[in-house]
Design a protein around this motif. Sequence first.
Motif, PDB file in Angstrom:
ATOM      1  N   VAL A 145      40.133  27.894  43.719  1.00 35.21           N
ATOM      2  CA  VAL A 145      39.454  29.031  43.173  1.00 35.21           C
ATOM      3  C   VAL A 145      37.715  28.425  42.603  1.00 35.21           C
ATOM      4  N   ALA A 146      36.894  29.772  43.121  1.00 35.29           N
ATOM      5  CA  ALA A 146      35.413  28.912  43.266  1.00 35.29           C
ATOM      6  C   ALA A 146      34.357  30.855  42.579  1.00 35.29           C
ATOM      7  N   PHE A 147      34.392  30.302  41.603  1.00 31.44           N
ATOM      8  CA  PHE A 147      33.160  30.456  40.910  1.00 31.44           C
ATOM      9  C   PHE A 147      34.715  32.553  40.607  1.00 31.44           C
ATOM     10  N   GLY A 148      35.600  31.998  39.905  1.00 35.42           N
ATOM     11  CA  GLY A 148      36.204  33.160  39.972  1.00 35.42           C
ATOM     12  C   GLY A 148      37.088  33.351  38.704  1.00 35.42           C
ATOM     13  N   ILE A 149      37.680  31.709  37.914  1.00 33.40           N
ATOM     14  CA  ILE A 149      38.283  31.209  37.157  1.00 33.40           C
ATOM     15  C   ILE A 149      37.430  32.315  35.571  1.00 33.40           C
ATOM     16  N   ARG A 150      36.661  31.879  35.406  1.00 31.86           N
ATOM     17  CA  ARG A 150      35.650  32.606  34.050  1.00 31.86           C
ATOM     18  C   ARG A 150      36.104  34.389  34.075  1.00 31.86           C
ATOM     19  N   ASN A 151      36.517  35.023  35.067  1.00 31.77           N
ATOM     20  CA  ASN A 151      36.519  36.465  35.285  1.00 31.77           C
ATOM     21  C   ASN A 151      38.199  36.449  34.449  1.00 31.77           C
TER      22      ASN A 151
END
Lengths: 292, 326
Positions: free
Chosen positions: B205-211
């Motif tokens: 998961v790249a630059f996704g989990i914070r959303n």
Amino acid sequence: MRKNQIFPNAFLHSSANRVYFVFHACPSPATPSPPQRYPHPPYNIPIAPSNPPGQSLRSNCSNYYSNHLEGTVLSAALTHVPALGFSDAALRAGARDAGYTDATASSMFLPGEGAWELVRWHLVSSREGLGAAWRESWEALEEKEDMAEEQRHKVLKARARQLVVERLRMNTRAGLVARMSEALAIMAQPSHVPAALRELAWLADEFCFLAGDTAVDGSWYAKRGALATVYAAAEMFQMQDGSVEQLDTERFVGDRLDEVETLRKRVDGVGEWLGYTGWSVVNGLRSKGVRI
Amino acid sequence: MAIPPRIALFRRRIPQSIVRPVIVRHCRCFSSCLRDAQQQKSTSQLDDGLSTTYFGFEKIATGLKEARVGAVFSSVASSYDTMNDLMSLGVHRLWKDYFVRGLDPGTNPLSASPPSNALPRGWNILDVAGGTGDIAFRLLDHASNVHNDYTTRVTVTDINLDMLAEGRKRALATPYARSSRLSFVEANAENLVNIPDNSVDLYTVAFGIRNFTNKEKALREAYRVLRPGGAFACLEFSKVNNTAFDAAYQRWSFGAIPLIGQLVAGDRDSYQYLVESIAQFPNQTEFKDMIMDAGFIVPGRGWEDLSMGIAAIHKGIKPVEGSAPQ
């Protein structure tokens, strides 16, 4: 005012002599220090023979790995090194053997560090495997307080030789002799040099510890430095050694340790002469009224 | 969780010069500054038993976050790459390349030793929140070019159909568009209904989990779908360690990025959300602990900082039965 400076000087000298005497000539084992303070446990405590790799006799030395995943995979991977070399391929094969997957192997270490971790694991696990068996078969040196200085050196040297040879045999038994040049190349990479040298220093320290050396004077550094040099040279020799059962390597170790012994004697002799002459000169000058 | 003091301090200074003039002209539903005025009201409304979460700096009802994030990404999908390049000055490509190289996906079919046939050939990779396919194409390229592995397959999931459509469009320019190695699936990372247990070798998961609305739940779901020995790998914005550099970085992200968003994509609010969500994301240690809490073994230190901590790669490994973490 000047006279005051003379006395501390003389006092320091004599106290230095005493320290030398107390620790070097007759180490006193009467009160073993608590293990928290002193890195070596008392020698009379039996140590469990099954010492799993990753758990050092001396826990302050090498606890690199936070969990036993790394240890499991690396141990399994070492068995593939003779065929696959110190490489990611060996690491992956090891991970598969341990029930993990290729994804484990490639995510376990920082990118590109897998081969180095394998080398380090070999160094660490061999060092820790040198183990207690040796020490148990040896009488602790300090039990013989009456042992002459030269005799002590002789015993220590013989044990050191045995330990170095045993450590070199571990390379052979693991089938890694043909791969040691690869390991050396990995260790020589600039980012790995400090850790590799530290590991060599720890190995030399382990030799001294297992041989039963307890001296804490200036020879502490000299012994470890000498053993590290001898071991590194012997490992280089071992890579090229084609003799039966690598007997040449064992002879090589013996010869180098003899040289160290000779060197020690000469340095001691020169030091003794220098000290004697120096103090004679100082005392002679003092007798002439020079205020030093 | 309270707003970190660093951000609060920053917000006091910046809005005067940059943010305020824009705000008065645009009617914004979730700007940090408007929220200052509305904070009292909105939190009191939400305090009556409703679970809440952060949307940027704004506290909203949990049920709303998915839709709000969806709106953001629908609006940025088409200009996603241009914007990433402008915002990170192109560095995001280096991060993604490094991320994939470090994962080293793929197994050379010749290297798999005969006795251990437990592994099916090739890796089964799940790229979550990877709608535009950035990571997926790199993973497949690496497997093919480095390991000569033409069986490794990637399933790209995203909650947002617009992002998936963008990824499908881009896939046409790659060799994988019509192959079975690449598939796009709409799925919520917190509930991967179509993915069976213990089926995935690598979860990225790249630059996704914070959303994600509920990160813990998503991590547990990752744990479920991964097979024992499978790896969880996350590339995400993180916290800068160096104070001086952090000051400059905060200025850049809160000052320049929304402005660039407004000029290039005509959408300031979405980019304001992006920078706020970055500031809101837990730091390296906290996130490592979250990964461990989900059951993963975290090898080594647990993360690797990129560009002094602007982004970080976190990894976790699902333990094999009988060798649980100590």
